[in-house]
Write an enzyme that holds these catalytic residues in place. Structure first.
Site, PDB file in Angstrom:
ATOM      1  N   LYS A 175       0.839  -1.200   0.000  1.00 27.83           N
ATOM      2  CA  LYS A 175       0.000   0.000   0.000  1.00 27.83           C
ATOM      3  C   LYS A 175       0.876   1.253   0.000  1.00 27.83           C
ATOM      4  O   LYS A 175       1.981   1.205   0.529  1.00 27.83           O
ATOM      5  CB  LYS A 175      -0.912   0.014   1.237  1.00 27.83           C
ATOM      6  CG  LYS A 175      -1.724  -1.245   1.465  1.00 27.83           C
ATOM      7  CD  LYS A 175      -2.868  -1.377   0.494  1.00 27.83           C
ATOM      8  CE  LYS A 175      -3.700  -2.627   0.829  1.00 27.83           C
ATOM      9  NZ  LYS A 175      -4.843  -2.789  -0.076  1.00 27.83           N
ATOM     10  N   ASP A 203      -1.519  -5.322  -5.683  1.00 27.28           N
ATOM     11  CA  ASP A 203      -2.970  -5.233  -5.585  1.00 27.28           C
ATOM     12  C   ASP A 203      -3.580  -5.637  -6.916  1.00 27.28           C
ATOM     13  O   ASP A 203      -2.919  -5.627  -7.956  1.00 27.28           O
ATOM     14  CB  ASP A 203      -3.408  -3.825  -5.189  1.00 27.28           C
ATOM     15  CG  ASP A 203      -4.714  -3.847  -4.413  1.00 27.28           C
ATOM     16  OD1 ASP A 203      -5.766  -3.844  -5.067  1.00 27.28           O
ATOM     17  OD2 ASP A 203      -4.681  -3.894  -3.180  1.00 27.28           O
ATOM     18  N   GLU A 204      -4.856  -5.986  -6.879  1.00 28.10           N
ATOM     19  CA  GLU A 204      -5.488  -6.514  -8.088  1.00 28.10           C
ATOM     20  C   GLU A 204      -5.517  -5.523  -9.237  1.00 28.10           C
ATOM     21  O   GLU A 204      -5.551  -5.921 -10.409  1.00 28.10           O
ATOM     22  CB  GLU A 204      -6.914  -6.999  -7.785  1.00 28.10           C
ATOM     23  CG  GLU A 204      -7.884  -5.935  -7.311  1.00 28.10           C
ATOM     24  CD  GLU A 204      -7.869  -5.717  -5.812  1.00 28.10           C
ATOM     25  OE1 GLU A 204      -8.792  -5.066  -5.305  1.00 28.10           O
ATOM     26  OE2 GLU A 204      -6.917  -6.191  -5.137  1.00 28.10           O
ATOM     27  N   HIS A 294      -6.521 -13.696  -7.633  1.00 26.79           N
ATOM     28  CA  HIS A 294      -7.370 -12.729  -6.942  1.00 26.79           C
ATOM     29  C   HIS A 294      -8.775 -12.798  -7.535  1.00 26.79           C
ATOM     30  O   HIS A 294      -8.939 -13.014  -8.737  1.00 26.79           O
ATOM     31  CB  HIS A 294      -6.812 -11.313  -7.074  1.00 26.79           C
ATOM     32  CG  HIS A 294      -7.404 -10.363  -6.077  1.00 26.79           C
ATOM     33  ND1 HIS A 294      -8.662  -9.806  -6.237  1.00 26.79           N
ATOM     34  CD2 HIS A 294      -6.918  -9.884  -4.898  1.00 26.79           C
ATOM     35  CE1 HIS A 294      -8.916  -9.022  -5.192  1.00 26.79           C
ATOM     36  NE2 HIS A 294      -7.887  -9.053  -4.371  1.00 26.79           N
ATOM     37  N   ARG A 295      -9.773 -12.603  -6.675  1.00 26.95           N
ATOM     38  CA  ARG A 295     -11.166 -12.737  -7.114  1.00 26.95           C
ATOM     39  C   ARG A 295     -11.832 -11.391  -7.359  1.00 26.95           C
ATOM     40  O   ARG A 295     -13.044 -11.244  -7.160  1.00 26.95           O
ATOM     41  CB  ARG A 295     -11.957 -13.538  -6.089  1.00 26.95           C
ATOM     42  CG  ARG A 295     -11.983 -12.924  -4.688  1.00 26.95           C
ATOM     43  CD  ARG A 295     -12.815 -13.765  -3.731  1.00 26.95           C
ATOM     44  NE  ARG A 295     -12.900 -13.151  -2.406  1.00 26.95           N
ATOM     45  CZ  ARG A 295     -13.748 -13.541  -1.450  1.00 26.95           C
ATOM     46  NH1 ARG A 295     -14.570 -14.548  -1.674  1.00 26.95           N
ATOM     47  NH2 ARG A 295     -13.777 -12.942  -0.281  1.00 26.95           N
ATOM     48  N   HIS A 327      -8.245 -16.073  -2.941  1.00 24.73           N
ATOM     49  CA  HIS A 327      -8.861 -15.338  -1.835  1.00 24.73           C
ATOM     50  C   HIS A 327     -10.219 -15.967  -1.515  1.00 24.73           C
ATOM     51  O   HIS A 327     -11.028 -16.201  -2.413  1.00 24.73           O
ATOM     52  CB  HIS A 327      -9.026 -13.873  -2.205  1.00 24.73           C
ATOM     53  CG  HIS A 327      -7.726 -13.148  -2.311  1.00 24.73           C
ATOM     54  ND1 HIS A 327      -7.365 -12.139  -1.444  1.00 24.73           N
ATOM     55  CD2 HIS A 327      -6.681 -13.294  -3.160  1.00 24.73           C
ATOM     56  CE1 HIS A 327      -6.157 -11.700  -1.766  1.00 24.73           C
ATOM     57  NE2 HIS A 327      -5.726 -12.381  -2.808  1.00 24.73           N
ATOM     58  N   SER A 379      -7.733 -12.353   3.707  1.00 26.30           N
ATOM     59  CA  SER A 379      -7.239 -10.973   3.680  1.00 26.30           C
ATOM     60  C   SER A 379      -8.405 -10.014   3.834  1.00 26.30           C
ATOM     61  O   SER A 379      -9.554 -10.366   3.582  1.00 26.30           O
ATOM     62  CB  SER A 379      -6.500 -10.686   2.365  1.00 26.30           C
ATOM     63  OG  SER A 379      -7.392 -10.740   1.274  1.00 26.30           O
TER      64      SER A 379
END
Length: 475
Positions: A175, A203-204, A294-295, A327, A379
């Protein structure tokens, strides 16, 4: 058309609008071991009988159309049609029913999640006879499972590659997720990995934006991985997001990651698409890369209770298409996840054989016939005080991902990572000693604070943080 064909068609053909119940509602049918079974939650329009609605779903997701056509006589509809073989009301819900539908295996292309979803959910959700429709579960028969490669490697092979056993894995999303330069991004990765995490993560929505192009990110992250490995003596990884605008660009990024020698890459499987995901999964198996999934966008599809597709179906689809991590929700933290339902997801991802259990939303017994398992990733709003619950709920075969719970540490990224590592190992040791983490977890964390100033500082920062909202998808 020959005279013989024309005469035969005219004799057997009668035009008109179909009553689906006459053909597709078959309550006496006994599903075959090779059938794909679906459980749909239906909300019919007022005046539409549930039998007609269930038959319509079976028809429109298999061989049916709204009217009789003469070409029906050129094939065996009885062999290829979907069948609504049972309907039951949903307890406590007005005008909602579970329709069970069986599909012959010959309707589907082997090894294609894309074709499976196009057939079963591609068209029927816009059907006017239904106010709402939700696909609750699928039973994938072993005969069809065997046509898929599944996850590139699976849980055991991942542990062997990483040489990490006996505990859950720790991760962190870097982040701010957007805006960092590639060099500063790599610096943040290095600090987290040297502090004790196993993985860090793109990140996605980190792809290749003007502030940080993908190749620059890959190079600086690879440098951070190798430097942290040299300092700690542990194998480290970062989920390099290979998701791209085209499949060709995605594969180019995956190839670059392979050339850099990093252990794992990442894909957004719903926004990227099942075809792209399956191709990437095959590449990862052939080239020794782990694949984190990642979803992103899942809640658009699965959050409403009466319309859409449940995440358990999306998780099954991912295990077929291929992914080593997925995830899954947390039960605790900021993102939604009711305990029994989430554990149902987790078992479907990890285990070889899962019994039917309606209390967890599992409508069918599922046999994966030794298809490799997918490691669940927890997460979203979790921190060190959640660690006892996470270890108790997920066990060892899970990746616990603390974003703000690492980077928000008052002393920086490396101390934040150290705090999470100490908390994880303390909780794992306490569990192995037979202590009840559900009751004694707080005491375990407080005791560990005495010999870890990093953990003590983290506990002080997040002692009052709670995310208490009622979940939507409860059974």
């Amino acid at each position: 058309m020959s005279p013989q064909t024309e005469t035969k068609a005219r004799v057997g053909f009668k035009a008109g609008v179909k009553d689906y119940r006459l053909t597709y509602y078959t309550p006496d049918y006994q599903p075959k071991d090779t059938d794909i079974l679906a459980a749909f939650r239906m909300t019919p329009q007022p005046g539409v009988p549930p039998e007609e609605a269930g038959a319509a779903v079976a028809a429109e997701s298999s061989t049916g159309t709204w009217t009789t056509v003469w070409t029906d006589g050129l094939t065996s509809l009885d062999r290829y049609k979907g069948r609504c073989y049972d309907i039951e009301p949903v307890p406590g819900e007005e005008n909602q029913y579970i329709a069970y539908i069986a599909y012959p295996l010959d309707l589907f292309e082997e090894g294609s999640v894309t074709n499976l979803f196009t057939s079963i959910v591609g068209n029927v959700f816009g059907f006017k006879a239904l106010r709402a429709l939700r696909l609750e579960d699928l039973r994938i028969p072993p005969a069809y499972v065997k046509t898929f490669q599944g996850p590139p490697h699976g849980i055991q092979v991942e542990r062997d590659k990483l040489n990490k056993y006996g505990r859950g894995l720790l991760g962190c999303t870097i982040k701010p997720k957007l805006g960092l330069s590639a060099k500063n991004y790599g610096r943040a990765v290095y600090e987290c990995l040297r502090g004790g995490l196993d993985f860090t993560k793109d990140d996605e929505n980190v792809n290749s934006q003007p502030f940080m192009r993908w190749r620059d990110r890959f190079l600086f992250v690879a440098e951070a991985i190798y430097k942290s490995q040299a300092e700690t003596g542990e194998i480290k990884g970062h989920y390099l997001n290979a998701t791209a605008a085209t499949a060709e660009a995605m594969m180019q990024r995956a190839e670059c990651a392979k050339d850099l020698g990093v252990p794992i890459i990442m894909h957004d499987y719903l926004t990227g698409g099942f075809t792209a995901n399956t191709s990437l999964s095959h590449y990862c198996r052939d080239n020794g890369l782990l694949l984190h999934i990642h979803r992103a966008m899942h809640a658009v599809i699965d959050r409403q209770r009466n319309h859409g597709i449940t995440f358990r179906v999306l998780a099954k689809a991912l295990r077929l298409s291929g992914g080593d991590h997925l995830h899954s929700g947390t039960v605790v933290g900021k993102l939604e996840g009711e305990r029994e339902v989430t554990l149902g997801f987790v078992d479907l991802m990890r285990d070889d054989y899962i019994e039917k259990d309606r209390s967890r939303g599992i409508y069918f017994t599922q046999d994966w016939v030794s298809l490799p398992g997918t490691m669940p990733v927890a997460s979203g709003g979790i921190h060190v005080w959640h660690m006892p619950a996470l270890v108790e709920i997920f066990g060892d075969d899970a990746c616990l991902q603390f974003g703000g719970g690492t980077l928000g540490h008052p002393w920086g990224n490396a101390p934040g990572a150290a705090a999470n590592r100490v908390a994880l190992e303390a909780c794992t040791q306490a569990r192995n000693e037979g202590r009840d983490l559900a009751r004694e977890g707080g005491d375990v964390i407080r005791a560990a604070c005495k010999w870890s100033p990093e953990l003590a500082a983290a506990c002080e920062v997040w002692k009052e943080i709670k995310f208490e909202f009622e979940t939507i998808d409860t059974l």
